[in-house]
Each structure stands twice: as structure tokens, then as C-alpha cells.
Design an enzyme around this catalytic site. Structure first.
Site, PDB file in Angstrom:
ATOM      1  N   GLU A  40      78.341  38.608  73.146  1.00 39.92           N
ATOM      2  CA  GLU A  40      78.924  37.260  73.041  1.00 39.92           C
ATOM      3  C   GLU A  40      80.294  37.213  73.714  1.00 39.92           C
ATOM      4  O   GLU A  40      80.615  36.285  74.457  1.00 39.92           O
ATOM      5  CB  GLU A  40      79.051  36.848  71.572  1.00 39.92           C
ATOM      6  CG  GLU A  40      77.724  36.541  70.921  1.00 39.92           C
ATOM      7  CD  GLU A  40      77.846  36.313  69.420  1.00 39.92           C
ATOM      8  OE1 GLU A  40      77.027  35.571  68.877  1.00 39.92           O
ATOM      9  OE2 GLU A  40      78.756  36.876  68.783  1.00 39.92           O
ATOM     10  N   THR A  89      59.750  32.568  81.968  1.00 41.26           N
ATOM     11  CA  THR A  89      60.344  31.535  82.824  1.00 41.26           C
ATOM     12  C   THR A  89      60.571  30.357  81.885  1.00 41.26           C
ATOM     13  O   THR A  89      59.778  30.138  80.957  1.00 41.26           O
ATOM     14  CB  THR A  89      59.422  31.113  83.987  1.00 41.26           C
ATOM     15  OG1 THR A  89      58.274  30.471  83.440  1.00 41.26           O
ATOM     16  CG2 THR A  89      58.992  32.305  84.839  1.00 41.26           C
ATOM     17  N   HIS A  90      61.641  29.630  82.081  1.00 40.61           N
ATOM     18  CA  HIS A  90      62.018  28.524  81.177  1.00 40.61           C
ATOM     19  C   HIS A  90      62.172  29.007  79.731  1.00 40.61           C
ATOM     20  O   HIS A  90      61.987  28.227  78.795  1.00 40.61           O
ATOM     21  CB  HIS A  90      60.999  27.382  81.225  1.00 40.61           C
ATOM     22  CG  HIS A  90      60.675  26.922  82.612  1.00 40.61           C
ATOM     23  ND1 HIS A  90      61.340  25.897  83.242  1.00 40.61           N
ATOM     24  CD2 HIS A  90      59.757  27.375  83.505  1.00 40.61           C
ATOM     25  CE1 HIS A  90      60.842  25.736  84.460  1.00 40.61           C
ATOM     26  NE2 HIS A  90      59.889  26.628  84.649  1.00 40.61           N
ATOM     27  N   LYS A 144      73.890  40.112  57.839  1.00 42.20           N
ATOM     28  CA  LYS A 144      74.115  39.851  59.257  1.00 42.20           C
ATOM     29  C   LYS A 144      74.498  41.090  60.065  1.00 42.20           C
ATOM     30  O   LYS A 144      75.240  41.941  59.624  1.00 42.20           O
ATOM     31  CB  LYS A 144      75.245  38.817  59.435  1.00 42.20           C
ATOM     32  CG  LYS A 144      74.902  37.427  58.983  1.00 42.20           C
ATOM     33  CD  LYS A 144      73.833  36.757  59.830  1.00 42.20           C
ATOM     34  CE  LYS A 144      74.345  36.316  61.181  1.00 42.20           C
ATOM     35  NZ  LYS A 144      75.263  35.194  61.069  1.00 42.20           N
ATOM     36  N   SER A 162     109.194  37.595  87.446  1.00 42.73           N
ATOM     37  CA  SER A 162     107.787  38.010  87.352  1.00 42.73           C
ATOM     38  C   SER A 162     107.669  39.417  86.771  1.00 42.73           C
ATOM     39  O   SER A 162     106.570  39.948  86.657  1.00 42.73           O
ATOM     40  CB  SER A 162     107.130  37.963  88.730  1.00 42.73           C
ATOM     41  OG  SER A 162     107.886  38.721  89.671  1.00 42.73           O
ATOM     42  N   SER A 209      79.069  40.274  58.886  1.00 39.80           N
ATOM     43  CA  SER A 209      79.686  39.013  58.496  1.00 39.80           C
ATOM     44  C   SER A 209      80.482  39.248  57.220  1.00 39.80           C
ATOM     45  O   SER A 209      80.097  40.051  56.379  1.00 39.80           O
ATOM     46  CB  SER A 209      78.604  37.973  58.252  1.00 39.80           C
ATOM     47  OG  SER A 209      79.090  36.970  57.394  1.00 39.80           O
ATOM     48  N   GLN A 238     103.691  34.032  93.905  1.00 38.23           N
ATOM     49  CA  GLN A 238     103.969  34.942  92.795  1.00 38.23           C
ATOM     50  C   GLN A 238     102.923  34.750  91.690  1.00 38.23           C
ATOM     51  O   GLN A 238     102.644  35.657  90.916  1.00 38.23           O
ATOM     52  CB  GLN A 238     105.378  34.677  92.256  1.00 38.23           C
ATOM     53  CG  GLN A 238     105.779  35.562  91.100  1.00 38.23           C
ATOM     54  CD  GLN A 238     107.277  35.498  90.842  1.00 38.23           C
ATOM     55  OE1 GLN A 238     108.061  36.071  91.575  1.00 38.23           O
ATOM     56  NE2 GLN A 238     107.661  34.765  89.816  1.00 38.23           N
TER      57      GLN A 238
HETATM   58  N1  ARG Z   1     108.014  38.504  93.006  1.00 40.71           N
HETATM   59  C1  ARG Z   1     107.642  37.926  94.271  1.00 40.71           C
HETATM   60  C2  ARG Z   1     106.137  37.698  94.285  1.00 40.71           C
HETATM   61  O1  ARG Z   1     105.483  38.278  93.491  1.00 40.71           O
HETATM   62  C3  ARG Z   1     107.996  38.837  95.379  1.00 40.71           C
HETATM   63  C4  ARG Z   1     108.210  38.166  96.665  1.00 40.71           C
HETATM   64  C5  ARG Z   1     109.408  37.343  96.599  1.00 40.71           C
HETATM   65  N2  ARG Z   1     109.774  36.854  97.878  1.00 40.71           N
HETATM   66  C6  ARG Z   1     110.652  35.870  98.030  1.00 40.71           C
HETATM   67  N3  ARG Z   1     110.898  35.511  99.227  1.00 40.71           N
HETATM   68  N4  ARG Z   1     111.183  35.283  97.006  1.00 40.71           N
HETATM   69  O2  ARG Z   1     105.628  36.937  95.070  1.00 40.71           O
END
Ligand code: ARG
Length: 457
Positions: free
Chosen positions: A291, A156-157, A284, A24, A278, A323
Site C-alpha cells: 500500500e 483481464t478487466h 487483520k 539550500s 490492526s 536550486q
Molecule cells: N545553491 C545553488 C543551487 O543549488 C548553487 C548555485 C548558485 N548560483 C548562483 N548564481 N546563485 O542552484
């Protein structure tokens, strides 16, 4: 390669594909400064618990501060094989001080660690969002003052309904953003609870002083159940919900500005700096910002649904599914923080085309209710009055006239109760000031509202 932090019980190493897949670090690197602060505070708690002596504490915190500098100046060596930010920092600590680094994870789990630092990240974003919402509210208030005595059709509407002060329109958004601010303020308090010390789920064996830790990290309270502490992601749900509601409001504002800025409505002109041209049509001026804001609302709603779905049916306590809380939470935070300054500029620098709007409210029978109410004041039941004014409108439409073209005898054909004073009721410029109650569109009501808000903001 075996993972150094937990590889002991494994005969075989994880495949490279799986390690990459389960990492992660490519998104949770954003937690780095919070994880450092958390580590430094935790080292102090370990010293209090006599796990670290004074020299060890100093060595560890000095190295952590060095790592913090590397993170801040962009020289920190993030490695995918270290899975997440917590293990990256622990590995870097090991590179600096060797096996002493192995003491920092005593009594702690990444489960309580990640729950703590993700909250810290969210709380910090929450604070800057609250500040920006205040600015946005002040901006609507300023615009309300500027347009106090200018009128526009209220809809309204999406059909022109009754004349209102442009100030009233700005104050409507002020109300919406005030509720948004309150949602973030409430969340800031509700989420201000520290899970650290809960360990993996059952607590820790070392008598870690959690209140001391909470104070060091700036948390108001500590969690009251260690299983819940590591399972709870309500703070992320609450944040994503508050951000989604805010974007719902922003998207309604955006939609109105897109429509109002068309040649057909010609009600506002948006700041050039927030529009684009544009590549083919030289005439434009496209309202790209509103948007885009309108479009991003879908993305924020997606983040909320993403989190709700990820958490649905998860058994207690921590599961790796969790995670996946970070990409949607981070995205809602980042989008909100990046959008609000632009919304402030957009709302603050949009100019209403007051001249065109003045001519517009004279067309479209916006005082039909006022004329019916006039008959009511002369004791006619409202339903009957409504019917009569409906007939007058139908006749005007047939003859391509507006109320202002009608003479007293035109009115009298429909009811003997009409007298000369009906003309003031038919005049759109005089309509708003008859609505004098709290939160209505008369000058006195709006001035009272502005005065109240000025005291609060
Ligand atoms: N990277 C993990 C998370 O964001 C940290 C916790 C991981 N814990 C574990 N028991 N593997 O959730």
C-alpha cells in the site's frame, strides 16, 4: 551580515529572513562528499593552469581532506548564513588556511560547480539502483522457477480470463524491471558528462584542462556548450522519469498483491515481517508495504512534474529557480533506494496459495477459448465457435455448473463436431501447454525464457 563571498558590491546586507529563505544548505548538504571531490580535482586543474603552486595545492587539498573527515564523522559545522554546501565548504576552507582558500574559486562558478556535483550525486544513486534492479530481476526469476508448474487464473478487466503458469506472472514483472534497468543504464551513460569549467556560463579565462578534470572525477565526457552546461537539468528529469516508471510498475505489482492477499482472492500470503496488524481488529493482517509503495508512486510522479514545471520557460542560462531541482531529485533518489530492498523481499517471499488456485482455475470457464479453438481445429469459423461456446457458458451458469460437469451429449447438443477429445480442451490443467510460442505460458516456452534470462543475469 554581508555575504563574504559576493558581498563587495552591496551597500546593505540581506535580511535574515531572505538569507534563510534563499539558503539550500538544509537539503544540499547531501552533496558534500561530491563537492569535496570536485574541489580536490579542481585544485589539481588550477595547479596545472599555474594558478596554484605545489605548496598551495598541497595545503588546499590537505585542508579539504580534513573537511571531508569532518563531514563523514558528523562534526562539520553547517551554517545557514553560508547559503549552500559550496559556500559552507569554502568558508570552512578559509577557517583552516586563511586567504589562500580564495584561490579555489578561480575560473569557476557555483553554476558549473552545482551542475557537476548534482550529476555526481545522481550517477552514484543510479549505479546502486541498477544493482538493486538486477537483484529484483533475479528474484522474479527464482520465483518463476519455484512456481514453474503451478497455475493461476490470468486476468483481464480483473475478471478471470485464462489459466497461466504462476511463473509466467513472475516473468511479466521480470520484463518490466528489465526495461527499468535499461532506462537507468541508458541514463547513466547519457548523464555522464562533466559541466565543470563552463564557469558562470561563458567559460573560463584560465585554460582549465577539462578533460583532465573529467578523468579525475570519473566522468566519461565533457559538456560541449558552456551555456547549456549550466542550464541543463535533463539528467534530473530523466532520473525522475525513470523512477516514476519504475514506481508505476511497483505500484501495479503492489495493487495485485493487495488484491491477491485478500480473503476473497486468497491467492497469496505476504511475509508477516512486511505486514501489520490492526490496533482494534485482531484478525487483520494488513498489506502496509504494498500500500505504501503504491502511495509513494504519487509522490514520485509529483517530483517529476515539479521539475518539469520549474524548468518550463526558464531563460538560459542559470536561474536561482534551479536550486529547486534538488528536493524533488533527492527525494526520488532516496525513495527509490529505500524502496527497492523491500520490493525485493516482498516479491521474493510472497507465497502463492497453489492449492486454492488449483481449485479456482477449475471454476470460471477459463478454457472457453480452448473449447472454441477446438471447434476451429474441426474447421468451424472462429466467430461461430465463439458463439456456440458462449451459449454453453450461459447454460452452465443457469444450471450452476462448470465445463467439468458436462457430458459429451451436453456438448453435442451445441455442435455435432464435439467428440470425446473435447474434454482435454475443457481441462484448465492442459490449457497452458498448448501455448508454445516465444513468451507464452507453456512449460517449454517458460523454460526457454528462464534459460535465456539465466544467461543474461
Ligand atoms: N545553491 C545553488 C543551487 O543549488 C548553487 C548555485 C548558485 N548560483 C548562483 N548564481 N546563485 O542552484
Amino acid at each position: 551580515m554581508k555575504n563574504r563571498s559576493w558581498g563587495g558590491r552591496f551597500k546593505n546586507s540581506q535580511t535574515t529572513e531572505f538569507l534563510k529563505y534563499s539558503a539550500s544548505i538544509h537539503f544540499d548538504y547531501l552533496l558534500a562528499p561530491f563537492d569535496i571531490a570536485q574541489n580536490i580535482a579542481y585544485a589539481a586543474a588550477l595547479q596545472k593552469a599555474k594558478i596554484l603552486n605545489g605548496t598551495e595545492y598541497k595545503k588546499i587539498t590537505k585542508a579539504l581532506r580534513k573537511i571531508d573527515t569532518e563531514i563523514a564523522d558528523g562534526t562539520f559545522d553547517y551554517r545557514i548564513e553560508d547559503e549552500d554546501i559550496h559556500m559552507n565548504i569554502e568558508r570552512a576552507l578559509n577557517q583552516k588556511i586563511g586567504s589562500l582558500s580564495g584561490k579555489i574559486h578561480t575560473g569557476r562558478s557555483r553554476n558549473d560547480q552545482v551542475a557537476t556535483v548534482t550529476r555526481m550525486y545522481m550517477l552514484e544513486n543510479c549505479k546502486s539502483i541498477i544493482e538493486m534492479l538486477r537483484k529484483l530481476r533475479k528474484t522474479s526469476l527464482k520465483q518463476a522457477e519455484k512456481y514453474l508448474n503451478h497455475l493461476m487464473p490470468g486476468y483481464t478487466h480483473l475478471q478471470a480470463a485464462q489459466p497461466v503458469r504462476i511463473a509466467h506472472w513472475f516473468l511479466a514483472y521480470q520484463q518490466m524491471f528489465a526495461r527499468d534497468e535499461k532506462r537507468f543504464v541508458d541514463l547513466l551513460d547519457a548523464a555522464d558528462v562533466m559541466p565543470l569549467g563552463a564557469g558562470a556560463l561563458a567559460g573560463n579565462n584560465f585554460g582549465i584542462e577539462r578533460k583532465f578534470l573529467a578523468k579525475k572525477l570519473g566522468f566519461k565526457r565533457i559538456t560541449e556548450n558552456s551555456i547549456d552546461a549550466v542550464s541543463d537539468r535533463d539528467f534530473a528529469l530523466d532520473f525522475c522519469y525513470a523512477a516514476s516508471v519504475l514506481f508505476t510498475h511497483i505500484s501495479r505489482l503492489s495493487e495485485e498483491l493487495v488484491i491477491f492477499s485478500t480473503g476473497e482472492f486468497n491467492a497469496v500470503s505476504l511475509p508477516d515481517e512486511l505486514c501489520t496488524g490492526s490496533s482494534i481488529m485482531p484478525q487483520k493482517k494488513n498489506p502496509d508495504l504494498p500500500e505504501l509503495l503504491r502511495g509513494k508512486t504519487g509522490r514520485l510522479n509529483g517530483n517529476l512534474i515539479n521539475l518539469l514545471t520549474m524548468l518550463k520557460g526558464l531563460p538560459l542560462a542559470y536561474n536561482k529557480d534551479m536550486q529547486e531541482d534538488k528536493p524533488p531529485l533527492f527525494d526520488s533518489c532516496e525513495q527509490t533506494v529505500a524502496s527497492l530492498p523491500l520490493v525485493i523481499k516482498l516479491l521474493g517471499e510472497t507465497k502463492f496459495n497453489t492449492k486454492h488456485l488449483r481449485s479456482k482455475i477449475n471454476r470460471g470457464f477459463l478454457t472457453a477459448v480452448d473449447i472454441a479453438d477446438y471447434l476451429v481445429l474441426k474447421k468451424m469459423p472462429f466467430r461461430q465457435a465463439h458463439h456456440i461456446v458462449g451459449k454453453i457458458v450461459a447454460e452452465c451458469e443457469k444450471k450452476e455448473k462448470t465445463f467439468s460437469h458436462l457430458t459429451l451429449s451436453d456438448f453435442k447438443k451445441h455442435s455435432k463436431l464435439f467428440e470425446k477429445d473435447v474434454f482435454s480442451y475443457a481441462d484448465p490443467a492442459l490449457s497452458p501447454d498448448r501455448k508454445k510460442g516465444v513468451g507464452m505460458t507453456s512449460e517449454t516456452s517458460i523454460l526457454a525464457e528462464i534459460r535465456k534470462l539465466k544467461k543474461r543475469l
